[in-house]
Scaffold this active site. Sequence first.
Site, PDB file in Angstrom:
ATOM      1  N   ASP A  83     -14.569  22.207 -12.248  1.00 24.13           N
ATOM      2  CA  ASP A  83     -14.060  22.794 -13.491  1.00 24.13           C
ATOM      3  C   ASP A  83     -12.572  22.456 -13.694  1.00 24.13           C
ATOM      4  O   ASP A  83     -11.793  22.434 -12.734  1.00 24.13           O
ATOM      5  CB  ASP A  83     -14.248  24.317 -13.387  1.00 24.13           C
ATOM      6  CG  ASP A  83     -13.984  25.036 -14.687  1.00 24.13           C
ATOM      7  OD1 ASP A  83     -14.297  24.482 -15.749  1.00 24.13           O
ATOM      8  OD2 ASP A  83     -13.470  26.172 -14.626  1.00 24.13           O
TER       9      ASP A  83
ATOM     10  N   GLY B 198     -12.633  31.178 -20.848  1.00 29.82           N
ATOM     11  CA  GLY B 198     -11.920  32.449 -20.974  1.00 29.82           C
ATOM     12  C   GLY B 198     -12.832  33.589 -21.366  1.00 29.82           C
ATOM     13  O   GLY B 198     -12.429  34.525 -22.072  1.00 29.82           O
TER      14      GLY B 198
END
Length: 280
Positions: free
Chosen positions: A78, A201
């Site tokens: 990631d 997020g």
Amino acid sequence: MPSIVDGLRGSGRGIGAFNAILLEHAEAIVAGAEDARLPVILQISQNAVLYHGSLAPFAAACLSLAAHASVPVVVHLDHAEDEALIDQAVALGIRSVMFDAAALPYADNVARTRAVVERCHAAGCWVEAELGEIGGKDGAHAPGVRTDPAEAAAFVAATGVDALAVAVGSSHAMNTRDAVLDDELIGRLAAAVPVPLVLHGSSGVPEDGLRRAVREGITKVNVGTLLNRVLTGKVRETLAERTELTDPRKYLSPGRDAVRTAVAQTLRLLAPAPSPVAGH
Ligand code: G3H
Ligand code: ZN
């Protein structure tokens, strides 16, 4: 390089992609997915690699957990900004990566992403990229930024990426769940972009916001901070109650169990069962 993400596009269902820093996170993410009987993405971020000092030991542990799981588990690198780290991940057997060049000017983001996609596709590796910086990461991005649907479609066509992280109102590393997503923009992006959309997020987004985001067209939902809140909260509580503890297993195992529960809950929320057909 089809991923478990691809088949979900357009289904109104999403998949959770959870960030692991410690082995306990990784164990809890796999166990939570097994509890929910749902596939999951187990993510190692470039920042987690920096924390450990290298990718190989933790990647080997995550790949082994994935190989022995009773549900599909994809190990994903990631937020990789370092292209050499992507090459290393591929060499270690990781077949899903995010190349994050979103901080670069558009033309540079396109050129570098396209080169990464070519190399990764040749190795059978799936690539996610990002367009429109998602607020909050390292405090460097403005939360007001949004991804433009036409630019997103052009970016996917120019780079050949398999999935696109979009900026739709979330912000990394929030400790409250009050981010308001732009559902209408998610719908327009899903209509314009021919690959799965990724929400980053997600820890700052309330449960209803996540349900709506998936319904409107988000497919991969990245969750990191939420697991750290849960883990640290439980460890803190355990240590406060039992001040004599020194064996980390005694306080980490309640933390790991709490993360496992949070993962299972989140996965179920993102993959609602199809509504029963009237009259059946
Ligand atoms: O790529 C990882 C995610 O965007 C995690 O974000 O820690 O705010 O949930 P979060
Ligand atoms: Zn992210």
